[in-house]
Design a protein around this motif. Structure first.
Motif, PDB file in Angstrom:
ATOM      1  N   MET A   1       0.835  -1.167   0.000  1.00 38.09           N
ATOM      2  CA  MET A   1       0.000   0.000   0.000  1.00 38.09           C
ATOM      3  C   MET A   1       0.884   1.235   0.000  1.00 38.09           C
ATOM      4  O   MET A   1       1.977   1.223   0.551  1.00 38.09           O
ATOM      5  CB  MET A   1      -0.935  -0.030   1.187  1.00 38.09           C
ATOM      6  CG  MET A   1      -1.872  -1.198   1.139  1.00 38.09           C
ATOM      7  SD  MET A   1      -3.309  -0.913   2.121  1.00 38.09           S
ATOM      8  CE  MET A   1      -3.932  -2.563   2.164  1.00 38.09           C
ATOM      9  N   MET A   2       0.368   2.290  -0.620  1.00 35.42           N
ATOM     10  CA  MET A   2       1.184   3.471  -0.854  1.00 35.42           C
ATOM     11  C   MET A   2       0.404   4.751  -0.569  1.00 35.42           C
ATOM     12  O   MET A   2      -0.804   4.728  -0.420  1.00 35.42           O
ATOM     13  CB  MET A   2       1.661   3.451  -2.299  1.00 35.42           C
ATOM     14  CG  MET A   2       2.514   2.213  -2.589  1.00 35.42           C
ATOM     15  SD  MET A   2       2.497   1.751  -4.331  1.00 35.42           S
ATOM     16  CE  MET A   2       1.013   0.782  -4.438  1.00 35.42           C
ATOM     17  N   LEU A   3       1.133   5.856  -0.532  1.00 39.59           N
ATOM     18  CA  LEU A   3       0.530   7.170  -0.316  1.00 39.59           C
ATOM     19  C   LEU A   3       0.333   7.887  -1.643  1.00 39.59           C
ATOM     20  O   LEU A   3       1.112   7.715  -2.575  1.00 39.59           O
ATOM     21  CB  LEU A   3       1.435   8.029   0.569  1.00 39.59           C
ATOM     22  CG  LEU A   3       1.671   7.540   1.989  1.00 39.59           C
ATOM     23  CD1 LEU A   3       2.735   8.401   2.655  1.00 39.59           C
ATOM     24  CD2 LEU A   3       0.376   7.581   2.779  1.00 39.59           C
ATOM     25  N   ALA A   4      -0.698   8.731  -1.701  1.00 36.78           N
ATOM     26  CA  ALA A   4      -0.954   9.552  -2.887  1.00 36.78           C
ATOM     27  C   ALA A   4      -1.749  10.779  -2.460  1.00 36.78           C
ATOM     28  O   ALA A   4      -2.279  10.834  -1.354  1.00 36.78           O
ATOM     29  CB  ALA A   4      -1.745   8.770  -3.933  1.00 36.78           C
ATOM     30  N   ARG A   5      -1.809  11.757  -3.352  1.00 35.29           N
ATOM     31  CA  ARG A   5      -2.640  12.933  -3.142  1.00 35.29           C
ATOM     32  C   ARG A   5      -3.692  12.955  -4.241  1.00 35.29           C
ATOM     33  O   ARG A   5      -3.391  12.717  -5.415  1.00 35.29           O
ATOM     34  CB  ARG A   5      -1.798  14.199  -3.197  1.00 35.29           C
ATOM     35  CG  ARG A   5      -2.631  15.451  -2.915  1.00 35.29           C
ATOM     36  CD  ARG A   5      -1.829  16.628  -2.406  1.00 35.29           C
ATOM     37  NE  ARG A   5      -1.226  16.323  -1.119  1.00 35.29           N
ATOM     38  CZ  ARG A   5       0.095  16.247  -0.913  1.00 35.29           C
ATOM     39  NH1 ARG A   5       0.947  16.468  -1.886  1.00 35.29           N
ATOM     40  NH2 ARG A   5       0.561  15.952   0.278  1.00 35.29           N
ATOM     41  N   VAL A   6      -4.927  13.260  -3.876  1.00 34.49           N
ATOM     42  CA  VAL A   6      -6.007  13.362  -4.863  1.00 34.49           C
ATOM     43  C   VAL A   6      -5.814  14.671  -5.619  1.00 34.49           C
ATOM     44  O   VAL A   6      -5.759  15.746  -5.019  1.00 34.49           O
ATOM     45  CB  VAL A   6      -7.393  13.321  -4.180  1.00 34.49           C
ATOM     46  CG1 VAL A   6      -8.496  13.500  -5.221  1.00 34.49           C
ATOM     47  CG2 VAL A   6      -7.580  12.026  -3.404  1.00 34.49           C
ATOM     48  N   ILE A   7      -5.699  14.567  -6.954  1.00 29.21           N
ATOM     49  CA  ILE A   7      -5.458  15.761  -7.767  1.00 29.21           C
ATOM     50  C   ILE A   7      -6.600  16.048  -8.738  1.00 29.21           C
ATOM     51  O   ILE A   7      -6.554  17.033  -9.460  1.00 29.21           O
ATOM     52  CB  ILE A   7      -4.118  15.673  -8.527  1.00 29.21           C
ATOM     53  CG1 ILE A   7      -4.085  14.466  -9.455  1.00 29.21           C
ATOM     54  CG2 ILE A   7      -2.952  15.644  -7.538  1.00 29.21           C
ATOM     55  CD1 ILE A   7      -2.870  14.426 -10.378  1.00 29.21           C
ATOM     56  N   GLY A   8      -7.610  15.196  -8.752  1.00 29.29           N
ATOM     57  CA  GLY A   8      -8.736  15.445  -9.644  1.00 29.29           C
ATOM     58  C   GLY A   8      -9.730  14.306  -9.613  1.00 29.29           C
ATOM     59  O   GLY A   8      -9.573  13.341  -8.873  1.00 29.29           O
ATOM     60  N   SER A   9     -10.758  14.444 -10.424  1.00 28.76           N
ATOM     61  CA  SER A   9     -11.766  13.390 -10.522  1.00 28.76           C
ATOM     62  C   SER A   9     -11.934  12.996 -11.983  1.00 28.76           C
ATOM     63  O   SER A   9     -11.550  13.733 -12.884  1.00 28.76           O
ATOM     64  CB  SER A   9     -13.095  13.857  -9.936  1.00 28.76           C
ATOM     65  OG  SER A   9     -13.561  14.982 -10.627  1.00 28.76           O
TER      66      SER A   9
ATOM     67  N   LYS B   1       6.783   9.724   1.485  1.00 26.44           N
ATOM     68  CA  LYS B   1       6.329  10.069   2.842  1.00 26.44           C
ATOM     69  C   LYS B   1       6.582  11.532   3.166  1.00 26.44           C
ATOM     70  O   LYS B   1       5.983  12.092   4.073  1.00 26.44           O
ATOM     71  CB  LYS B   1       6.987   9.160   3.880  1.00 26.44           C
ATOM     72  CG  LYS B   1       8.480   9.299   3.969  1.00 26.44           C
ATOM     73  CD  LYS B   1       9.058   8.299   4.940  1.00 26.44           C
ATOM     74  CE  LYS B   1      10.566   8.382   4.904  1.00 26.44           C
ATOM     75  NZ  LYS B   1      11.195   7.316   5.613  1.00 26.44           N
ATOM     76  N   GLU B   2       7.464  12.185   2.392  1.00 29.45           N
ATOM     77  CA  GLU B   2       7.712  13.616   2.560  1.00 29.45           C
ATOM     78  C   GLU B   2       6.721  14.464   1.776  1.00 29.45           C
ATOM     79  O   GLU B   2       6.742  15.686   1.842  1.00 29.45           O
ATOM     80  CB  GLU B   2       9.146  13.970   2.120  1.00 29.45           C
ATOM     81  CG  GLU B   2      10.225  13.405   3.009  1.00 29.45           C
ATOM     82  CD  GLU B   2      10.548  11.941   2.698  1.00 29.45           C
ATOM     83  OE1 GLU B   2      10.248  11.480   1.573  1.00 29.45           O
ATOM     84  OE2 GLU B   2      11.082  11.258   3.588  1.00 29.45           O
ATOM     85  N   GLY B   3       5.860  13.825   0.983  1.00 31.84           N
ATOM     86  CA  GLY B   3       4.858  14.542   0.208  1.00 31.84           C
ATOM     87  C   GLY B   3       5.293  14.923  -1.190  1.00 31.84           C
ATOM     88  O   GLY B   3       4.576  15.638  -1.891  1.00 31.84           O
TER      89      GLY B   3
ATOM     90  N   ILE C   1       1.274  12.112   8.999  1.00 34.31           N
ATOM     91  CA  ILE C   1       2.362  11.198   8.654  1.00 34.31           C
ATOM     92  C   ILE C   1       3.513  11.494   9.593  1.00 34.31           C
ATOM     93  O   ILE C   1       3.927  12.645   9.720  1.00 34.31           O
ATOM     94  CB  ILE C   1       2.821  11.392   7.189  1.00 34.31           C
ATOM     95  CG1 ILE C   1       1.654  11.130   6.237  1.00 34.31           C
ATOM     96  CG2 ILE C   1       4.010  10.488   6.876  1.00 34.31           C
ATOM     97  CD1 ILE C   1       1.941  11.496   4.798  1.00 34.31           C
ATOM     98  N   SER C   2       4.036  10.464  10.256  1.00 33.71           N
ATOM     99  CA  SER C   2       5.189  10.611  11.144  1.00 33.71           C
ATOM    100  C   SER C   2       6.319   9.760  10.598  1.00 33.71           C
ATOM    101  O   SER C   2       6.135   8.576  10.355  1.00 33.71           O
ATOM    102  CB  SER C   2       4.854  10.145  12.562  1.00 33.71           C
ATOM    103  OG  SER C   2       3.835  10.932  13.115  1.00 33.71           O
ATOM    104  N   ALA C   3       7.466  10.365  10.404  1.00 33.64           N
ATOM    105  CA  ALA C   3       8.639   9.664   9.920  1.00 33.64           C
ATOM    106  C   ALA C   3       9.775   9.839  10.913  1.00 33.64           C
ATOM    107  O   ALA C   3       9.888  10.915  11.527  1.00 33.64           O
ATOM    108  CB  ALA C   3       9.035  10.191   8.546  1.00 33.64           C
TER     109      ALA C   3
END
Length: 95
Positions: free
Chosen positions: A1-9, A32-34, A84-86
């Motif tokens: 599983m991974m991180l992502a940002r929603v940028i549209g629909s 993880k740093e964005g 998010i904590s790193a």
């Protein structure tokens, strides 16, 4: 599983019947740093995510397991990230 940002629909005039009622979102995988990683992709939203939220997503066969019945998907959003904590870095909130 991974991180992502929603940028549209993604809006479809016609969907495969098993996808009816599910929202399709355009997501940008991030570190993880964005920071952006790779190319954006379309994911089926299983949690009600919104624009610019940081999300937890999965890919492959596991992506279809997030839904009841057979949903044809290669990527699914399965969580909304609050913080998010790193190691070595303070926690930062979802931008």
């Amino acid at each position: 599983m991974m991180l992502a940002r929603v940028i549209g629909s993604v809006v479809c005039t016609i969907k495969y019947p098993a996808l009816e009622g599910y929202k399709l979102l355009l997501i940008q995988p991030i570190s993880k740093e964005g920071e952006p990683r790779g190319r954006p992709l379309v994911a089926v939203d299983g949690v009600g995510a919104g624009y610019r939220e940081t999300v937890y997503w999965c890919r492959g066969r596991e992506a279809a397991l997030a839904f009841k019945g057979e949903v044809p998907t290669e990527a699914s959003i399965v969580g909304i990230v609050d913080t998010i904590s790193a190691p070595g870095a303070g926690a930062h909130p979802n931008p």
